[in-house]
Design a protein around this motif. Structure first.
Motif, PDB file in Angstrom:
ATOM      1  N   HIS A  20       0.847  -1.191   0.000  1.00 51.57           N
ATOM      2  CA  HIS A  20       0.000   0.000   0.000  1.00 51.57           C
ATOM      3  C   HIS A  20       0.885   1.244   0.000  1.00 51.57           C
ATOM      4  O   HIS A  20       2.083   1.175   0.284  1.00 51.57           O
ATOM      5  CB  HIS A  20      -0.875   0.048   1.254  1.00 51.57           C
ATOM      6  CG  HIS A  20      -1.869  -1.051   1.362  1.00 51.57           C
ATOM      7  ND1 HIS A  20      -2.815  -1.117   2.378  1.00 51.57           N
ATOM      8  CD2 HIS A  20      -2.093  -2.169   0.599  1.00 51.57           C
ATOM      9  CE1 HIS A  20      -3.553  -2.199   2.237  1.00 51.57           C
ATOM     10  NE2 HIS A  20      -3.134  -2.849   1.166  1.00 51.57           N
ATOM     11  N   PRO A  50      -3.469   0.841  -3.240  1.00 48.51           N
ATOM     12  CA  PRO A  50      -4.381   1.192  -2.154  1.00 48.51           C
ATOM     13  C   PRO A  50      -3.723   2.218  -1.233  1.00 48.51           C
ATOM     14  O   PRO A  50      -2.527   2.113  -0.926  1.00 48.51           O
ATOM     15  CB  PRO A  50      -4.605  -0.139  -1.426  1.00 48.51           C
ATOM     16  CG  PRO A  50      -4.230  -1.189  -2.417  1.00 48.51           C
ATOM     17  CD  PRO A  50      -3.150  -0.600  -3.260  1.00 48.51           C
ATOM     18  N   ASP A 107      -3.452   4.280   2.395  1.00 47.17           N
ATOM     19  CA  ASP A 107      -3.753   4.394   3.818  1.00 47.17           C
ATOM     20  C   ASP A 107      -3.443   5.830   4.205  1.00 47.17           C
ATOM     21  O   ASP A 107      -2.277   6.247   4.191  1.00 47.17           O
ATOM     22  CB  ASP A 107      -2.923   3.414   4.639  1.00 47.17           C
ATOM     23  CG  ASP A 107      -3.403   1.987   4.476  1.00 47.17           C
ATOM     24  OD1 ASP A 107      -4.581   1.736   4.804  1.00 47.17           O
ATOM     25  OD2 ASP A 107      -2.633   1.132   4.017  1.00 47.17           O
ATOM     26  N   ALA A 165     -12.771   8.567   1.850  1.00 46.50           N
ATOM     27  CA  ALA A 165     -13.047   7.732   0.679  1.00 46.50           C
ATOM     28  C   ALA A 165     -14.381   8.104   0.051  1.00 46.50           C
ATOM     29  O   ALA A 165     -14.488   8.264  -1.178  1.00 46.50           O
ATOM     30  CB  ALA A 165     -13.015   6.254   1.061  1.00 46.50           C
ATOM     31  N   PRO A 208     -13.789   3.469  -3.531  1.00 49.97           N
ATOM     32  CA  PRO A 208     -14.166   2.296  -2.727  1.00 49.97           C
ATOM     33  C   PRO A 208     -13.353   2.272  -1.435  1.00 49.97           C
ATOM     34  O   PRO A 208     -12.193   2.712  -1.402  1.00 49.97           O
ATOM     35  CB  PRO A 208     -13.806   1.113  -3.621  1.00 49.97           C
ATOM     36  CG  PRO A 208     -13.658   1.680  -4.994  1.00 49.97           C
ATOM     37  CD  PRO A 208     -13.230   3.098  -4.838  1.00 49.97           C
ATOM     38  N   ALA A 209     -13.940   1.743  -0.396  1.00 45.82           N
ATOM     39  CA  ALA A 209     -13.279   1.736   0.912  1.00 45.82           C
ATOM     40  C   ALA A 209     -11.963   0.977   0.883  1.00 45.82           C
ATOM     41  O   ALA A 209     -11.038   1.293   1.645  1.00 45.82           O
ATOM     42  CB  ALA A 209     -14.214   1.133   1.962  1.00 45.82           C
ATOM     43  N   ASP A 210     -11.845  -0.031   0.015  1.00 44.58           N
ATOM     44  CA  ASP A 210     -10.602  -0.809  -0.010  1.00 44.58           C
ATOM     45  C   ASP A 210      -9.480  -0.102  -0.767  1.00 44.58           C
ATOM     46  O   ASP A 210      -8.343  -0.578  -0.775  1.00 44.58           O
ATOM     47  CB  ASP A 210     -10.846  -2.199  -0.595  1.00 44.58           C
ATOM     48  CG  ASP A 210     -11.291  -2.158  -2.059  1.00 44.58           C
ATOM     49  OD1 ASP A 210     -11.732  -1.081  -2.519  1.00 44.58           O
ATOM     50  OD2 ASP A 210     -11.194  -3.192  -2.734  1.00 44.58           O
ATOM     51  N   ARG A 211      -9.769   1.048  -1.402  1.00 42.82           N
ATOM     52  CA  ARG A 211      -8.720   1.811  -2.093  1.00 42.82           C
ATOM     53  C   ARG A 211      -8.283   3.035  -1.316  1.00 42.82           C
ATOM     54  O   ARG A 211      -7.273   3.668  -1.681  1.00 42.82           O
ATOM     55  CB  ARG A 211      -9.197   2.256  -3.486  1.00 42.82           C
ATOM     56  CG  ARG A 211      -9.609   1.157  -4.407  1.00 42.82           C
ATOM     57  CD  ARG A 211      -8.522   0.131  -4.647  1.00 42.82           C
ATOM     58  NE  ARG A 211      -7.367   0.644  -5.384  1.00 42.82           N
ATOM     59  CZ  ARG A 211      -6.334  -0.108  -5.761  1.00 42.82           C
ATOM     60  NH1 ARG A 211      -6.311  -1.404  -5.465  1.00 42.82           N
ATOM     61  NH2 ARG A 211      -5.320   0.422  -6.415  1.00 42.82           N
ATOM     62  N   CYS A 212      -8.994   3.371  -0.254  1.00 43.38           N
ATOM     63  CA  CYS A 212      -8.642   4.561   0.525  1.00 43.38           C
ATOM     64  C   CYS A 212      -9.154   4.389   1.947  1.00 43.38           C
ATOM     65  O   CYS A 212     -10.333   4.592   2.220  1.00 43.38           O
ATOM     66  CB  CYS A 212      -9.236   5.812  -0.114  1.00 43.38           C
ATOM     67  SG  CYS A 212      -8.807   7.368   0.724  1.00 43.38           S
ATOM     68  N   ARG A 213      -8.252   3.998   2.844  1.00 39.33           N
ATOM     69  CA  ARG A 213      -8.617   3.792   4.245  1.00 39.33           C
ATOM     70  C   ARG A 213      -8.092   4.947   5.088  1.00 39.33           C
ATOM     71  O   ARG A 213      -6.974   5.419   4.876  1.00 39.33           O
ATOM     72  CB  ARG A 213      -8.038   2.475   4.762  1.00 39.33           C
ATOM     73  CG  ARG A 213      -8.594   1.235   4.092  1.00 39.33           C
ATOM     74  CD  ARG A 213      -8.011  -0.033   4.701  1.00 39.33           C
ATOM     75  NE  ARG A 213      -8.597  -1.236   4.147  1.00 39.33           N
ATOM     76  CZ  ARG A 213      -8.156  -1.858   3.067  1.00 39.33           C
ATOM     77  NH1 ARG A 213      -7.109  -1.375   2.418  1.00 39.33           N
ATOM     78  NH2 ARG A 213      -8.752  -2.950   2.620  1.00 39.33           N
ATOM     79  N   ARG A 226       3.832   0.134   5.359  1.00 41.31           N
ATOM     80  CA  ARG A 226       3.412   0.383   3.978  1.00 41.31           C
ATOM     81  C   ARG A 226       4.631   0.434   3.062  1.00 41.31           C
ATOM     82  O   ARG A 226       5.716   0.826   3.466  1.00 41.31           O
ATOM     83  CB  ARG A 226       2.619   1.689   3.894  1.00 41.31           C
ATOM     84  CG  ARG A 226       1.122   1.521   4.238  1.00 41.31           C
ATOM     85  CD  ARG A 226       0.865   1.146   5.667  1.00 41.31           C
ATOM     86  NE  ARG A 226      -0.540   0.810   5.931  1.00 41.31           N
ATOM     87  CZ  ARG A 226      -0.980   0.393   7.109  1.00 41.31           C
ATOM     88  NH1 ARG A 226      -0.147   0.257   8.123  1.00 41.31           N
ATOM     89  NH2 ARG A 226      -2.265   0.115   7.266  1.00 41.31           N
TER      90      ARG A 226
END
Length: 316
Positions: free
Chosen positions: A150, A178, A180, A190, A196-201, A217
């Motif tokens: 990430h 992705p 973080d 996000a 999408p949540a899995d691409r930007c936490r 990371r």
């Protein structure tokens, strides 16, 4: 010496108070902006002492470090005298750059200190003597593992600050890896960006946990368009992270060739993120060079020595 300063910038102050002096920080019952007192989330030594405003006049203060325009009024009201004044400017100017007049311009007896040469160049300080003391970092150690493929980003309040912090650029970086995103006010980022949540936490952590999590990371991304010089960028380099950053303000000075990829071309930057994510060994080699560069230029001993020379000069 006994140095009066306000708790304004936690990361910078953490480095500053590692020196050999007593650091007096005002504290108010509500711990508001003018009386935060000691940091709760940073590791400060016992030489940082809290003093209520009504007791400041009793303190033997040798020098005052100002960081905001209104603090000169607090000095007059709370301290009731003016010791030697150092105005520390953390930021690049906003407004009519490069004609922006600095608040410390023409203040009698004050010395203006910038944290980057870019800032000194851009601010109009009038007749006030100016100098540059570049950042110093309390070394977190070479913690990088890069175990997560990430990209880490550190920014406070990215939604409010928008284009200044490059928030609008994050979807392009999220297409490369992705993200973080660490920092205050990152919740809901996000959704704000339509990602999408899995691409930007989003993550809001204490300083101690932040460094450990950043280091997991693969690469650090610094998308900021206009800032002084983000301490998070220098911290990432200290951690041994490869960095990818916009070539704005002081970044080209801070990240030498081989320590990362610096450009104003988004295709170059996003390609670099993809390459670091796909090549852990290459990421490690680049991160090692980044750490060596950061230690050489932004190490704590140099920073404290520079401040020691200045404090002795202004109090002579």
């Amino acid at each position: 010496m006994r140095i009066l300063l306000w708790h304004v910038h936690g990361s910078w102050t953490t480095a500053f108070v590692q020196g050999p002096h007593t650091y007096v920080v005002p504290v108010t019952p509500d711990r508001g902006p003018d009386g935060l007192g000691r940091a709760r989330t940073f590791d400060w030594p016992n030489t940082v002492v809290e003093v209520p405003p009504e007791r400041l006049a009793e303190q033997d203060v040798d020098v005052v470090v100002l960081q905001r325009p209104h603090e000169i009024g607090l000095v007059d009201r709370w301290l009731r005298r003016r010791p030697p004044l150092v105005y520390l400017e953390h930021n690049a100017p906003h407004g009519d750059v490069p004609d922006t007049r600095h608040p410390a311009a023409d203040i009698p007896g004050a010395t203006l200190v910038h944290v980057t040469h870019f800032n000194r160049l851009m601010w109009d300080a009038g007749s006030t003597p100016t100098t540059v003391i570049e950042h110093g970092i309390v070394d977190p150690g070479p913690l990088w593992t890069g175990e997560l493929p990430h990209a880490a980003v550190v920014v406070n309040e990215p939604v409010r600050r928008g284009r200044t912090t490059g928030t609008d650029l994050l979807p392009q970086f999220a297409a490369a890896a992705p993200l973080d995103v660490f920092g205050m006010g990152t919740e809901g980022l996000a959704a704000h960006l339509g990602l999408p949540a899995d691409r930007c936490r989003s993550h809001e952590l204490t300083q101690a946990r932040l460094h450990a999590e950043m280091a997991r990371r693969r690469v650090y991304v610094h998308p900021v368009r206009w800032t002084s010089l983000g301490l998070s960028l220098l911290e990432a380099m200290h951690l041994g992270m490869p960095v990818v950053a916009l070539a704005t303000t002081e970044v080209t000075e801070a990240v030498p060739p081989g320590a990362g990829v610096v450009s104003n071309r988004l295709d170059v930057l996003t390609d670099a993120v993809r390459e670091f994510v796909a090549d852990p060994l290459g990421a490690r080699r680049t991160g090692d060079l980044a750490r060596a560069a950061a230690l050489a230029r932004y190490g704590l001993p140099r920073f404290l020595d520079d401040w020691e020379r200045l404090l002795k000069e202004v109090t002579r």
